[in-house]
Design an enzyme around this catalytic site. Structure first.
Site, mmCIF file in Angstrom:
data_model
loop_
_atom_site.group_PDB
_atom_site.id
_atom_site.type_symbol
_atom_site.label_atom_id
_atom_site.label_comp_id
_atom_site.label_asym_id
_atom_site.label_seq_id
_atom_site.Cartn_x
_atom_site.Cartn_y
_atom_site.Cartn_z
ATOM 1 C CE LYS A 108 -1.840 1.450 4.026
ATOM 2 N NZ LYS A 108 -1.499 2.833 4.369
ATOM 3 C CG ASN A 109 2.221 2.642 3.496
ATOM 4 O OD1 ASN A 109 1.061 2.924 3.190
ATOM 5 N ND2 ASN A 109 2.567 2.398 4.743
ATOM 6 N NE ARG B 97 -0.597 11.689 6.829
ATOM 7 C CZ ARG B 97 -0.189 12.939 7.016
ATOM 8 N NH1 ARG B 97 -1.066 13.882 7.214
ATOM 9 N NH2 ARG B 97 1.092 13.257 6.990
ATOM 10 C CB CYS C 22 -5.680 9.800 10.772
ATOM 11 S SG CYS C 22 -4.052 9.223 11.164
ATOM 12 N NE ARG D 73 0.098 10.439 9.926
ATOM 13 C CZ ARG D 73 -0.433 9.419 9.238
ATOM 14 N NH1 ARG D 73 -1.522 8.866 9.673
ATOM 15 N NH2 ARG D 73 0.150 8.984 8.141
ATOM 16 N N PRO D 74 1.029 16.337 11.053
ATOM 17 C CG PRO D 74 2.901 17.178 12.146
ATOM 18 C CD PRO D 74 1.855 16.109 12.239
ATOM 19 C CB ILE D 75 1.624 18.570 5.811
ATOM 20 C CG1 ILE D 75 0.815 19.873 5.917
ATOM 21 C CG2 ILE D 75 0.705 17.358 5.788
ATOM 22 C CD1 ILE D 75 -0.021 20.171 4.690
ATOM 23 C CG ASP D 76 6.026 20.472 10.175
ATOM 24 O OD1 ASP D 76 5.354 19.422 10.234
ATOM 25 O OD2 ASP D 76 7.117 20.585 10.754
ATOM 26 C CG LEU D 77 8.968 17.799 8.592
ATOM 27 C CD1 LEU D 77 9.327 16.389 9.050
ATOM 28 C CD2 LEU D 77 10.111 18.768 8.898
ATOM 29 C CG ASP E 58 2.956 1.437 9.385
ATOM 30 O OD1 ASP E 58 3.206 1.656 8.186
ATOM 31 O OD2 ASP E 58 2.631 2.349 10.175
ATOM 32 N NE ARG F 234 -7.295 3.982 5.965
ATOM 33 C CZ ARG F 234 -6.459 4.594 6.826
ATOM 34 N NH1 ARG F 234 -6.781 4.712 8.097
ATOM 35 N NH2 ARG F 234 -5.324 5.097 6.405
#
Ligand code: EPZ
Length: 419
Positions: free
Chosen positions: A22-23, A92, A116, A121-125, A306, A398
């Protein structure tokens, strides 16, 4: 709403072929936006998260069809760089499209992805890396508006080896003039698979799998590509944990043992016999599982976050005391309270849990709160006394292709009920 009804006490025996990861599939699907040539993906798993990413691509004008186990994708007609609000809010993985949209259109608009179940789950990077590539980012009413008309290669040092940020920056840089270097990049195998896919398209990416990734921007037209997605090391690890707690034995095919070294090492520490072939793994469970002194989740090649929930479940029934430390996500212990209702005994403080193994858990009704936690509760049910009902089992879809069917095929007594 779906639920699994699991009857404990059936040792698992048999073999399973593991699906594509999946990833790896999710960033590769996003990378299709960088191409107007035909793309054929083999082993792209049939999962809810993949279905959602395909709906994102459709909303951006990409056409695709599944044909005899292959996924054919044509992004030539992609004409939209504005992510529909509903989709990017809910999914996401929509954030993975920022980089490729900028690479193709030099523009991108999306909504802040929601957090989630496992954390903020920030997205600053992601945004910091893209802005270092010259992207002008403004935020209005929760929308992220990216202007990439002045992008150029840059040297970027990630504060944390974020998987998604590494992938987004790579995809944003492949069509950006000049050389881009990413330091402290994430080293996950799924990033290597993305690099191999991008190179097959004709892009120039190297170093994936190490902390230093180099991209040479090019404006050349992308080539037609046929790519097979790498096997899912987390699905493989999950199935091995299921066999381990059931007292059975299991052979997995279509796996890359080298991607599972930390998982295999911990299964051996728990007393399992594990043999690896080039593309296979065989596990035989012990009579009683041993304690695992400590499991600390870390970026690859450390122990994968995970797999934390699945091993947590395994430790609740191992002989002795095990310690689990979750270093990657701030709230990834939601399965603990549910396991306590099955009789698990542990002490928890912040990101550390000390688990005292009990002989057997007892089946009851439990609630999946996230994807891997749901898998962990199902695993616990395989070994528990009596029947375990895992509610919200749709969360498990999922990341697993019909987990109940996989488990039934190797001897589990599990059925799915839908409301
Ligand atoms: C990927 O998520 C995986 N998802 C996750 O798998 C996996 O748990 C995670 O990598 C770590 O291995 C996909 O690949 C689709 P990160 P991602 O960015 O990219 C913080 C599953 O169950 N962070 O490496 O979101 C973040 O909050 C899923 O299959 C920032 O602070 O993970 C977290 O604490 C769950 N700022 C840590 O870094 C950022 O901009 C690791 O996140 C980005 C991340």
């Amino acid at each position: 709403m779906a639920r699994f009804i699991v009857s404990g006490g059936c040792p698992l025996h048999g073999s399973l072929r593991i699906s594509g990861a999946k990833n790896a599939a999710l960033p590769i699907l996003a990378a299709c936006l960088l191409s107007d040539a035909e793309i054929v993906l083999a082993d792209c798993p049939d999962l809810k998260d993949v279905e959602n990413m395909l709906s994102i691509l459709s909303a951006l004008g990409v056409t695709w069809r599944r044909e005899g186990g292959l996924l054919r994708i044509d992004a030539a007609a992609a004409d939209n760089f504005v992510m529909p609000h509903r989709i990017s809010k809910e999914l996401r993985s929509s954030i993975f499209t920022l980089g490729p949209l900028l690479g193709r259109f030099q523009k991108a608009v999306c909504t802040y992805p929601g957090g989630c179940e496992i954390g903020h789950r920030p997205i600053d990077l992601h945004l910091k890396g893209l802005s270092m590539l010259g992207v002008e980012i403004t935020e209005e009413h929760g929308q992220i508006i990216c202007d990439g008309r002045n992008m150029k290669g840059a040297e970027i040092h990630l504060d944390y080896p974020s998987v998604g940020a590494t992938e987004n920056i790579i995809m944003g840089a492949v069509r950006t003039q000049g050389e881009t270097l990413i330091h402290n990049a994430a080293r996950e195998p799924e990033i290597v698979d993305l690099q191999n896919f991008l190179c097959a398209m004709g892009f120039r990416v190297s170093g994936a799998g190490t902390s230093d990734v180099r991209i040479e921007g090019t404006q050349e037209r992308a080539k037609n590509v046929e790519h097979t997605v790498i096997p899912d090391r987390i699905v493989a690890g999950t199935m091995l944990c299921a066999a381990a707690v059931s007292g059975g034995d299991l052979t997995l095919s279509n796996v890359k043992p080298e991607h599972m070294a930390s998982i295999i090492s911990k299964l051996r520490e728990a007393g399992c016999m594990v043999l690896s072939g080039e593309h296979s793994v065989y596990l035989k469970a012990p009579e009683r599982l041993n304690e695992i002194k400590i499991i600390e989740t870390l970026p690859y090649p450390g122990f994968p976050t995970d797999m934390q929930a699945q091993f947590f479940a395994l430790c609740t029934m191992a002989e002795g005391t095990s310690v689990v430390v979750e270093n990657v996500f701030e709230s990834r212990f939601k399965h603990a309270a549910e396991l306590a209702r099955m009789g698990a005994v542990f002490t928890q403080k912040d990101r550390t849990t000390i688990i005292r193994g009990v002989k057997r858990l007892t089946g009851t009704q439990v609630y999946a709160r996230d994807l891997r936690g749901g898998a962990a509760l199902t695993i616990a049910g395989l070994a528990a006394l009596g029947e375990t009902t895992v509610m919200n089992a749709e969360l498990i879809d999922r990341g697993y292709e019909r987990m109940e069917r996989m488990l039934t095929s190797i001897g589990a007594r599990i059925r799915r009920e839908e409301d």
